[in-house]
Write a protein that holds these residues in place. Structure first.
Motif, mmCIF file in Angstrom:
data_model
loop_
_atom_site.group_PDB
_atom_site.id
_atom_site.type_symbol
_atom_site.label_atom_id
_atom_site.label_comp_id
_atom_site.label_asym_id
_atom_site.label_seq_id
_atom_site.Cartn_x
_atom_site.Cartn_y
_atom_site.Cartn_z
ATOM 1 N N SER A 154 44.388 47.742 30.253
ATOM 2 C CA SER A 154 45.134 48.021 31.483
ATOM 3 C C SER A 154 45.322 49.517 31.678
ATOM 4 O O SER A 154 45.160 50.040 32.793
ATOM 5 C CB SER A 154 46.497 47.326 31.463
ATOM 6 O OG SER A 154 47.285 47.789 30.382
ATOM 7 N N GLU A 155 45.647 50.219 30.589
ATOM 8 C CA GLU A 155 45.844 51.665 30.688
ATOM 9 C C GLU A 155 44.516 52.376 30.972
ATOM 10 O O GLU A 155 44.470 53.314 31.771
ATOM 11 C CB GLU A 155 46.452 52.203 29.389
ATOM 12 C CG GLU A 155 46.892 53.668 29.480
ATOM 13 C CD GLU A 155 47.968 53.914 30.526
ATOM 14 O OE1 GLU A 155 48.021 55.041 31.059
ATOM 15 O OE2 GLU A 155 48.751 52.976 30.819
ATOM 16 N N GLU A 157 41.865 51.185 32.588
ATOM 17 C CA GLU A 157 41.468 50.974 33.981
ATOM 18 C C GLU A 157 42.428 51.668 34.948
ATOM 19 O O GLU A 157 42.023 52.132 36.014
ATOM 20 C CB GLU A 157 41.366 49.478 34.274
ATOM 21 C CG GLU A 157 40.199 48.831 33.534
ATOM 22 C CD GLU A 157 39.997 47.364 33.866
ATOM 23 O OE1 GLU A 157 40.751 46.834 34.724
ATOM 24 O OE2 GLU A 157 39.100 46.742 33.276
ATOM 25 N N HIS A 158 43.695 51.747 34.555
ATOM 26 C CA HIS A 158 44.653 52.465 35.397
ATOM 27 C C HIS A 158 44.292 53.940 35.464
ATOM 28 O O HIS A 158 44.345 54.570 36.533
ATOM 29 C CB HIS A 158 46.070 52.291 34.856
ATOM 30 C CG HIS A 158 47.119 52.904 35.738
ATOM 31 N ND1 HIS A 158 47.659 54.146 35.482
ATOM 32 C CD2 HIS A 158 47.700 52.469 36.893
ATOM 33 C CE1 HIS A 158 48.543 54.444 36.426
ATOM 34 N NE2 HIS A 158 48.582 53.446 37.289
ATOM 35 N N LYS A 220 45.372 37.991 31.754
ATOM 36 C CA LYS A 220 46.005 39.197 31.207
ATOM 37 C C LYS A 220 45.417 40.501 31.757
ATOM 38 O O LYS A 220 46.043 41.557 31.613
ATOM 39 C CB LYS A 220 45.878 39.209 29.683
ATOM 40 C CG LYS A 220 46.514 38.007 28.990
ATOM 41 C CD LYS A 220 48.015 37.936 29.218
ATOM 42 C CE LYS A 220 48.625 36.757 28.465
ATOM 43 N NZ LYS A 220 50.086 36.629 28.726
ATOM 44 N N THR A 221 44.237 40.445 32.366
ATOM 45 C CA THR A 221 43.612 41.695 32.814
ATOM 46 C C THR A 221 43.358 41.703 34.321
ATOM 47 O O THR A 221 42.522 42.464 34.811
ATOM 48 C CB THR A 221 42.280 41.943 32.067
ATOM 49 O OG1 THR A 221 41.324 40.926 32.429
ATOM 50 C CG2 THR A 221 42.490 41.916 30.567
ATOM 51 N N HIS A 222 44.094 40.873 35.040
ATOM 52 C CA HIS A 222 44.039 40.871 36.505
ATOM 53 C C HIS A 222 45.141 41.802 36.996
ATOM 54 O O HIS A 222 46.320 41.464 36.951
ATOM 55 C CB HIS A 222 44.247 39.447 37.038
ATOM 56 C CG HIS A 222 44.299 39.360 38.539
ATOM 57 N ND1 HIS A 222 43.187 39.526 39.322
ATOM 58 C CD2 HIS A 222 45.338 39.131 39.398
ATOM 59 C CE1 HIS A 222 43.518 39.393 40.600
ATOM 60 N NE2 HIS A 222 44.823 39.152 40.662
ATOM 61 N N PHE A 223 44.750 42.998 37.423
ATOM 62 C CA PHE A 223 45.715 44.012 37.811
ATOM 63 C C PHE A 223 45.655 44.277 39.310
ATOM 64 O O PHE A 223 44.603 44.120 39.923
ATOM 65 C CB PHE A 223 45.442 45.324 37.057
ATOM 66 C CG PHE A 223 45.215 45.154 35.584
ATOM 67 C CD1 PHE A 223 46.201 44.586 34.775
ATOM 68 C CD2 PHE A 223 44.026 45.557 35.001
ATOM 69 C CE1 PHE A 223 45.996 44.419 33.418
ATOM 70 C CE2 PHE A 223 43.806 45.403 33.643
ATOM 71 C CZ PHE A 223 44.796 44.832 32.849
ATOM 72 N N LYS A 224 46.770 44.687 39.855
ATOM 73 C CA LYS A 224 46.821 44.995 41.286
ATOM 74 C C LYS A 224 45.826 46.098 41.627
ATOM 75 O O LYS A 224 45.181 46.069 42.682
ATOM 76 C CB LYS A 224 48.236 45.419 41.680
ATOM 77 C CG LYS A 224 48.420 45.639 43.165
ATOM 78 C CD LYS A 224 49.863 45.976 43.499
ATOM 79 C CE LYS A 224 50.037 46.186 45.000
ATOM 80 N NZ LYS A 224 51.447 46.516 45.346
ATOM 81 N N PRO A 227 41.766 44.066 40.437
ATOM 82 C CA PRO A 227 41.824 42.595 40.383
ATOM 83 C C PRO A 227 40.487 41.966 40.018
ATOM 84 O O PRO A 227 39.423 42.583 40.177
ATOM 85 C CB PRO A 227 42.217 42.217 41.819
ATOM 86 C CG PRO A 227 41.628 43.322 42.656
ATOM 87 C CD PRO A 227 41.762 44.567 41.827
ATOM 88 N N TRP A 228 40.554 40.734 39.536
ATOM 89 C CA TRP A 228 39.335 39.963 39.289
ATOM 90 C C TRP A 228 38.955 39.192 40.549
ATOM 91 O O TRP A 228 39.807 38.560 41.184
ATOM 92 C CB TRP A 228 39.529 38.972 38.142
ATOM 93 C CG TRP A 228 39.369 39.581 36.795
ATOM 94 C CD1 TRP A 228 40.356 39.895 35.897
ATOM 95 C CD2 TRP A 228 38.133 39.963 36.170
ATOM 96 N NE1 TRP A 228 39.815 40.452 34.758
ATOM 97 C CE2 TRP A 228 38.449 40.499 34.892
ATOM 98 C CE3 TRP A 228 36.796 39.902 36.560
ATOM 99 C CZ2 TRP A 228 37.475 40.971 34.021
ATOM 100 C CZ3 TRP A 228 35.827 40.374 35.690
ATOM 101 C CH2 TRP A 228 36.165 40.905 34.430
#
Length: 281
Positions: A154-155, A157-158, A220-224, A227-228
């Motif tokens: 997450s970090e 990709e952020h 767990k890795t679908h982020f705003k 997204p997936w």
């Protein structure tokens, strides 16, 4: 047998074509579907060329990840994406298994040099998400390494998206029955036998294990900010069209005519992941 001009003219009529197809036991619906597919693909590829010009002009950095089970059609989709794009601003990344040196590095380190430069589109045929599904399912990484990846992705990709890289993540969803069918086709086709690997041979046996890790990954890795996007991949041709159409829909490039392209696709072929999304297995 020789045919007169009158005979050929008769065969060229709608009734003549139908009679010929019936005599040859040709599936008319299949032919029509293929023709629609080829027509739609050409129109979408024209739009991709326009989009790439806009990306080059505006120094956009675009990375598109293609993930999915073995034989889900990732490579075929990437081929149709890139078929008519400018090679200098287009890269396909399909990394082999890590070297001894890379195994001692920070996991994401080997992927960083392949991230897009300004004006570039990069297509990842599998990506850092190998560690989320394939590696743990096959026992290619330790549980500790898997957990570390799930904590850090997450970090990572952020950071790259905050810096301006546009990241699109596709999961090509394939049913067990369709995967078995495609493996069988590969085994029989000498031009595709190279696609079969030891991992492929275990994909059916470990189907439920792969499903377990797929669900954890998507959840767990679908982020705003990243997204997936789930593509129903049981129909290869529809999946390719749907993926290209989705990418084009995300950008407001010049002379965009996407709304004029009539795609005869299922409404639920493309879905933004959410916990209640029902995915066939």
């Amino acid at each position: 047998m020789q045919f007169s001009e009158e005979d050929l003219a008769l065969l060229a009529t709608p009734k003549g074509v139908k009679a010929l197809l019936k005599a040859k036991k040709i599936n008319l619906k299949s032919i029509v579907k293929t023709l629609h597919y080829e027509q739609s693909l050409e129109l979408l590829q024209i739009e991709l060329v326009k989009m790439q010009q806009w990306i080059i002009k505006n120094n956009i950095r675009l990375a598109i990840i293609f993930e999915g089970r073995d034989a889900a059609g990732k490579g075929g989709a990437i081929l149709r994406f890139t078929q008519h794009l400018m090679p200098r601003q287009t890269r396909i990344v399909a990394l082999p298994k890590p070297t001894e040196l890379e195994r001692g590095q920070w996991y994401f380190q080997r992927y960083i040099p392949h991230l897009p430069n300004p004006s570039e589109m990069v297509f990842f045929d599998r990506s850092w998400y190998n560690r989320a599904v394939v590696e743990p399912a096959m026992g290619f990484c330790t549980p500790k390494a898997y957990e570390r990846f799930m904590e850090q992705v997450s970090e990572f990709e952020h950071l790259i998206t905050e810096d301006g890289i546009i990241l699109i993540k596709f999961w090509f969803n394939l049913s067990k029955k369709e995967q078995a069918k495609r493996f069988e086709q590969r085994a029989k086709n000498p031009l595709k036998q190279w696609k079969l690997s030891p991992v492929d041979k275990q994909a059916q046996e470990k189907w439920d294990i792969f499903t377990h890790y797929r669900e954890k990954m998507l959840d767990k890795t679908h982020f705003k900010f990243a997204p997936w996007v789930v593509i129903d991949a049981d129909d290869k041709e529809d999946a390719r069209l749907a993926a290209i159409h989705y990418v084009l829909s995300q950008f407001d490039y010049e002379d965009k005519k996407l709304e004029k392209i009539d795609l005869d696709l299922k409404k639920d072929l493309v879905s933004i992941y959410h916990q209640d999304l029902k995915m066939h297995d």
